[in-house]
Design a protein around this motif. Structure first.
Motif, PDB file in Angstrom:
ATOM      1  N   UNK A   1       0.838  -1.192   0.000  1.00 33.98           N
ATOM      2  CA  UNK A   1       0.000   0.000   0.000  1.00 33.98           C
ATOM      3  C   UNK A   1       0.874   1.243   0.000  1.00 33.98           C
ATOM      4  N   UNK A   2       0.364   2.313  -0.630  1.00 32.61           N
ATOM      5  CA  UNK A   2       1.089   3.573  -0.613  1.00 32.61           C
ATOM      6  C   UNK A   2       0.379   4.590   0.276  1.00 32.61           C
ATOM      7  N   UNK A   3      -0.463   4.085   1.187  1.00 33.49           N
ATOM      8  CA  UNK A   3      -1.158   4.950   2.138  1.00 33.49           C
ATOM      9  C   UNK A   3      -0.549   4.752   3.523  1.00 33.49           C
ATOM     10  N   UNK A   4      -0.530   5.836   4.297  1.00 34.59           N
ATOM     11  CA  UNK A   4       0.174   5.792   5.586  1.00 34.59           C
ATOM     12  C   UNK A   4      -0.549   6.657   6.608  1.00 34.59           C
ATOM     13  N   UNK A   5      -0.568   6.179   7.866  1.00 38.76           N
ATOM     14  CA  UNK A   5      -1.163   6.924   8.974  1.00 38.76           C
ATOM     15  C   UNK A   5      -0.087   7.707   9.728  1.00 38.76           C
ATOM     16  N   UNK A   6      -0.436   8.921  10.125  1.00 41.25           N
ATOM     17  CA  UNK A   6       0.355   9.682  11.077  1.00 41.25           C
ATOM     18  C   UNK A   6      -0.613  10.311  12.075  1.00 41.25           C
ATOM     19  N   UNK A   7      -0.077  10.872  13.142  1.00 40.23           N
ATOM     20  CA  UNK A   7      -0.916  11.339  14.246  1.00 40.23           C
ATOM     21  C   UNK A   7      -0.404  12.678  14.766  1.00 40.23           C
ATOM     22  N   UNK A   8      -1.332  13.533  15.197  1.00 43.06           N
ATOM     23  CA  UNK A   8      -0.981  14.827  15.782  1.00 43.06           C
ATOM     24  C   UNK A   8      -1.583  14.929  17.185  1.00 43.06           C
ATOM     25  N   UNK A   9      -0.760  15.362  18.136  1.00 42.64           N
ATOM     26  CA  UNK A   9      -1.220  15.583  19.508  1.00 42.64           C
ATOM     27  C   UNK A   9      -0.660  16.910  20.003  1.00 42.64           C
TER      28      UNK A   9
ATOM     29  N   UNK B   1       8.206  18.454  16.102  1.00 32.18           N
ATOM     30  CA  UNK B   1       7.544  19.657  16.600  1.00 32.18           C
ATOM     31  C   UNK B   1       7.037  20.462  15.408  1.00 32.18           C
ATOM     32  N   UNK B   2       5.724  20.693  15.357  1.00 37.81           N
ATOM     33  CA  UNK B   2       5.117  21.443  14.257  1.00 37.81           C
ATOM     34  C   UNK B   2       4.741  22.868  14.649  1.00 37.81           C
ATOM     35  N   UNK B   3       5.181  23.314  15.806  1.00 39.99           N
ATOM     36  CA  UNK B   3       4.947  24.702  16.190  1.00 39.99           C
ATOM     37  C   UNK B   3       4.004  24.850  17.365  1.00 39.99           C
ATOM     38  N   UNK B   4       3.763  26.107  17.721  1.00 47.20           N
ATOM     39  CA  UNK B   4       2.884  26.408  18.849  1.00 47.20           C
ATOM     40  C   UNK B   4       1.487  25.872  18.585  1.00 47.20           C
ATOM     41  N   UNK B   5       0.816  25.461  19.657  1.00 48.53           N
ATOM     42  CA  UNK B   5      -0.526  24.876  19.532  1.00 48.53           C
ATOM     43  C   UNK B   5      -1.486  25.590  20.480  1.00 48.53           C
ATOM     44  N   UNK B   6      -2.455  26.280  19.906  1.00 44.55           N
ATOM     45  CA  UNK B   6      -3.489  26.922  20.707  1.00 44.55           C
ATOM     46  C   UNK B   6      -4.831  26.207  20.575  1.00 44.55           C
ATOM     47  N   UNK B   7      -5.017  25.512  19.468  1.00 44.90           N
ATOM     48  CA  UNK B   7      -6.223  24.730  19.222  1.00 44.90           C
ATOM     49  C   UNK B   7      -5.799  23.505  18.420  1.00 44.90           C
ATOM     50  N   UNK B   8      -5.813  22.331  19.054  1.00 45.49           N
ATOM     51  CA  UNK B   8      -5.252  21.136  18.428  1.00 45.49           C
ATOM     52  C   UNK B   8      -5.876  20.852  17.069  1.00 45.49           C
ATOM     53  N   UNK B   9      -7.201  20.865  16.985  1.00 46.43           N
ATOM     54  CA  UNK B   9      -7.869  20.533  15.730  1.00 46.43           C
ATOM     55  C   UNK B   9      -7.532  21.531  14.637  1.00 46.43           C
ATOM     56  N   UNK B  10      -7.641  22.812  14.929  1.00 42.12           N
ATOM     57  CA  UNK B  10      -7.369  23.838  13.910  1.00 42.12           C
ATOM     58  C   UNK B  10      -5.901  23.855  13.512  1.00 42.12           C
ATOM     59  N   UNK B  11      -5.027  23.710  14.484  1.00 43.90           N
ATOM     60  CA  UNK B  11      -3.593  23.740  14.169  1.00 43.90           C
ATOM     61  C   UNK B  11      -3.179  22.509  13.370  1.00 43.90           C
ATOM     62  N   UNK B  12      -3.715  21.348  13.725  1.00 47.47           N
ATOM     63  CA  UNK B  12      -3.416  20.137  12.962  1.00 47.47           C
ATOM     64  C   UNK B  12      -3.988  20.239  11.554  1.00 47.47           C
ATOM     65  N   UNK B  13      -5.212  20.772  11.431  1.00 47.50           N
ATOM     66  CA  UNK B  13      -5.824  20.929  10.115  1.00 47.50           C
ATOM     67  C   UNK B  13      -4.993  21.846   9.227  1.00 47.50           C
ATOM     68  N   UNK B  14      -4.489  22.934   9.791  1.00 46.00           N
ATOM     69  CA  UNK B  14      -3.672  23.863   9.021  1.00 46.00           C
ATOM     70  C   UNK B  14      -2.369  23.204   8.581  1.00 46.00           C
ATOM     71  N   UNK B  15      -1.755  22.435   9.476  1.00 48.55           N
ATOM     72  CA  UNK B  15      -0.513  21.739   9.139  1.00 48.55           C
ATOM     73  C   UNK B  15      -0.750  20.702   8.046  1.00 48.55           C
ATOM     74  N   UNK B  16      -1.843  19.971   8.155  1.00 45.02           N
ATOM     75  CA  UNK B  16      -2.178  18.961   7.148  1.00 45.02           C
ATOM     76  C   UNK B  16      -2.405  19.624   5.792  1.00 45.02           C
ATOM     77  N   UNK B  17      -3.118  20.731   5.784  1.00 43.68           N
ATOM     78  CA  UNK B  17      -3.342  21.450   4.532  1.00 43.68           C
ATOM     79  C   UNK B  17      -2.029  21.908   3.912  1.00 43.68           C
TER      80      UNK B  17
END
Length: 233
Positions: free
Chosen positions: A163-171, A194-210
């Motif tokens: 498979x060429x699909x892969x899981x990763x996780x953000x906390x 480390x992906x940077x400062x986190x004030x809102x996990x969902x929004x910050x992870x969504x922005x990083x994923x985008x």
């Protein structure tokens, strides 16, 4: 890698089946994140404990991975919370289980005492990432839980396990300086990122994923799920 597992299907039912068998509390669950617009993110039950991403491995993503790993090796990154539990992936197609363990073990989600997951996390605490990998390899129960969850999806179990699909996780994790940081946990990398400062996990992870994943790919094979309170109608 030491062995091959059946790839996990990326849908909440499969992830929740795995988590239930492993010992995660019943008051939380994995659910779909349907998009990155504020209105769609607002539909996700809060507080979000972790974000799990399924993404396609591509030439672009591999080039970025190599570049990032090299830069971190050369320049380092902000000091990480020493309590972050990260496991090096050594089992082919085990990234779904790796993502689930990373999500649950690095959040304040309740895990049933004496459950497989509770025992595994306790055994991992004083071990290196490589020793944790060996522990996962030699714990048949997790292979069994993974196989049962993989077989419970809506799609037929593939005969070709490549498979060429892969899981990763953000906390979110505290830094030694006391601020919250967005941490990516991917067993194929060289450690937590480390992906940077986190004030809102969902929004910050969504922005990083985008920015990092969706923005570099023409593929539609992305799926994002959150770990949070059980949804009530």
């Amino acid at each position: 890698m030491s062995s091959r597992w059946i790839p996990l299907e990326s849908n909440p039912d499969v992830l929740n089946a795995w988590a239930k068998k492993a010992g995660m509390a019943s008051n939380v669950e994995f659910g779909d994140v349907y998009g990155f617009d504020d209105s769609l993110l607002a539909m996700v039950p809060q507080p979000v404990k972790a974000v799990v991403l399924l993404f396609p491995i591509s030439k672009e993503s591999e080039a970025r991975r190599t570049k990032e790993d090299s830069e971190i090796a050369t320049n380092g990154q902000p000091e990480l919370d020493p309590t972050i539990l990260w496991i090096k992936q050594t089992i082919s197609n085990a990234c779904g289980t790796m993502g689930l363990i990373h999500a649950i073990a690095n959040s304040d989600v309740t895990v049933a005492p004496m459950s497989p997951l509770a025992k595994f996390i306790e055994q991992c605490i004083d071990k290196t990432p490589e020793e944790r990998s060996k522990l996962l390899e030699t714990t048949p129960l997790f292979a069994d839980i993974h196989a049962q969850a993989a077989s419970s999806g809506q799609s037929a179990v593939p005969t070709n396990l490549d498979t060429d699909l892969h899981f990763t996780c953000f906390v979110a994790a505290p830094s030694p300086k006391g601020e919250k940081r967005l941490i990516e946990l991917d067993g194929r990398r060289n450690g937590p990122i480390d992906r940077g400062a986190c004030t809102d996990l969902l929004k910050d992870a969504a922005q990083t994923i985008q920015n990092l994943y969706v923005g570099e790919s023409q593929s539609m094979q992305f799926n994002v799920m959150s770990l949070g309170p059980r949804h009530t109608d």
